[in-house]
Design a protein around this motif. Structure first.
Motif, PDB file in Angstrom:
ATOM      1  N   MET A  26       1.009  -1.542  -0.429  1.00 53.52           N
ATOM      2  CA  MET A  26      -0.044  -0.248   0.086  1.00 53.52           C
ATOM      3  C   MET A  26       0.810   1.127   0.417  1.00 53.52           C
ATOM      4  SD  MET A  26      -3.264  -0.231   2.419  1.00 53.52           S
ATOM      5  CE  MET A  26      -4.008  -2.054   2.748  1.00 53.52           C
ATOM      6  N   SER A  27       0.866   2.076  -1.083  1.00 58.24           N
ATOM      7  CA  SER A  27       1.054   3.541  -0.839  1.00 58.24           C
ATOM      8  C   SER A  27       0.502   4.395  -1.557  1.00 58.24           C
ATOM      9  CB  SER A  27       2.477   3.551  -1.564  1.00 58.24           C
ATOM     10  OG  SER A  27       2.495   3.254  -3.319  1.00 58.24           O
ATOM     11  N   LYS A  28       0.477   5.578  -1.137  1.00 57.10           N
ATOM     12  CA  LYS A  28      -0.357   6.838  -1.733  1.00 57.10           C
ATOM     13  C   LYS A  28      -0.042   6.717  -3.797  1.00 57.10           C
ATOM     14  CE  LYS A  28      -1.294   9.835   2.249  1.00 57.10           C
ATOM     15  NZ  LYS A  28      -0.998  10.764   2.877  1.00 57.10           N
ATOM     16  N   SER A  29       1.156   6.661  -3.581  1.00 55.96           N
ATOM     17  CA  SER A  29       1.537   6.737  -4.831  1.00 55.96           C
ATOM     18  C   SER A  29       1.162   5.792  -5.881  1.00 55.96           C
ATOM     19  CB  SER A  29       3.306   7.060  -4.952  1.00 55.96           C
ATOM     20  OG  SER A  29       3.139   5.756  -4.970  1.00 55.96           O
ATOM     21  N   ARG A  30       0.713   4.404  -5.403  1.00 54.54           N
ATOM     22  CA  ARG A  30       0.063   3.346  -6.088  1.00 54.54           C
ATOM     23  C   ARG A  30      -1.608   3.921  -6.242  1.00 54.54           C
ATOM     24  NH1 ARG A  30       4.585   0.008  -3.353  1.00 54.54           N
ATOM     25  NH2 ARG A  30       5.672  -0.706  -5.283  1.00 54.54           N
ATOM     26  N   GLY A  31      -1.724   4.418  -4.859  1.00 51.34           N
ATOM     27  CA  GLY A  31      -3.506   4.542  -4.648  1.00 51.34           C
ATOM     28  C   GLY A  31      -4.062   3.871  -4.767  1.00 51.34           C
ATOM     29  N   ASN A  32      -3.328   2.405  -3.710  1.00 55.14           N
ATOM     30  CA  ASN A  32      -4.395   1.355  -3.351  1.00 55.14           C
ATOM     31  C   ASN A  32      -4.223   1.080  -1.721  1.00 55.14           C
ATOM     32  OD1 ASN A  32      -1.455   1.395  -2.708  1.00 55.14           O
ATOM     33  ND2 ASN A  32      -1.007  -0.957  -3.168  1.00 55.14           N
ATOM     34  N   VAL A  33      -4.192   2.126  -0.774  1.00 57.93           N
ATOM     35  CA  VAL A  33      -4.377   2.731   0.488  1.00 57.93           C
ATOM     36  C   VAL A  33      -5.272   2.788   0.835  1.00 57.93           C
ATOM     37  CG1 VAL A  33      -3.974   3.934   2.668  1.00 57.93           C
ATOM     38  CG2 VAL A  33      -2.044   4.662   1.033  1.00 57.93           C
TER      39      VAL A  33
END
Length: 212
Positions: free
Chosen positions: A65-72
């Motif tokens: 999970m990371s904000k840059s991947r948009g999967n949080v």
């Protein structure tokens, strides 16, 4: 520090961390403890009796999970929609504690439905009986044994599976013996403490289940 208190509290029974923290936390806590042990300040060479690394919860795409991947996944939103107990239980039911596991938004609804189903069992006064139902004796004792062993091993997912088996059998049996009902709530409260406080009161108790 008080040597008697150090003997009482050390070593810590269980250290739960993540693999990413193995250097930042585990390495240095052991380093400092062993330094203090060599100096004669603490009574134990190792600070922890048992170590368990919990796996990461991944995004729905299977990536970290990371904000840059948009999967949080925002836990506050999950708590708002489904409740804190559902979130706790779903995370423990996803798989073995040590494994990395992808989040699945569809499955969390099933966890909430199970908790609702358990609550309905206790809300129906006619189901709770002071007479033991012979149809539940074997599965009850199997449940207590398995959940006790699973909790000791931190196998929360299989403990929850056994609770689901018992609840299914309880519905089939029509009535649930009061001691069985009380002990099921005690076992479930380790995972879903808030709703279990409610069910403990439905069974006629004034005290908190936290002390049971």
């Amino acid at each position: 520090a008080d040597k008697e208190l150090l003997k009482h509290w050390m070593p810590v029974d269980l250290y739960i961390g993540g693999s990413e923290h193995a250097v930042g936390h585990l390495l240095y806590s052991r380093f400092w403890n062993q330094y203090l042990f060599d100096k004669g300040y603490v009574p134990t060479k190792e600070p922890f009796k048992k170590l368990c690394h919990q796996g990461m919860i991944l995004g729905e795409n299977g990536e970290k999970m990371s904000k840059s991947r948009g999967n949080v996944i925002n836990p506050n939103e999950i708590v708002e929609e489904f409740g804190a107990d559902t979130l706790r239980m779903y995370e423990m039911f996803m798989g073995p504690l040590q494994d990395a596991k992808p989040w699945n938004s569809k499955n969390i609804e099933g966890t909430r439905k199970f908790l609702d189903r358990v609550y309905r069992l206790y809300a129906d006064e006619k189901r709770i009986s002071d007479v033991e139902n012979p149809n539940l004796v074997q599965v009850y004792h199997q449940t207590v044994k398995k959940i006790t062993e699973d909790y000791e091993k931190l196998n929360f997912n299989t403990a929850i599976s056994q609770m689901m088996i018992f609840v299914n059998e309880a519905y089939k049996a029509k009535t649930l013996y009061r001691p069985y009902a009380e002990n099921l709530v005690k076992m479930l409260s380790c995972i879903a403490p808030h709703v279990c406080e409610e069910m403990w009161q439905l069974l006629g108790h004034d005290s908190s289940i936290a002390y049971e």
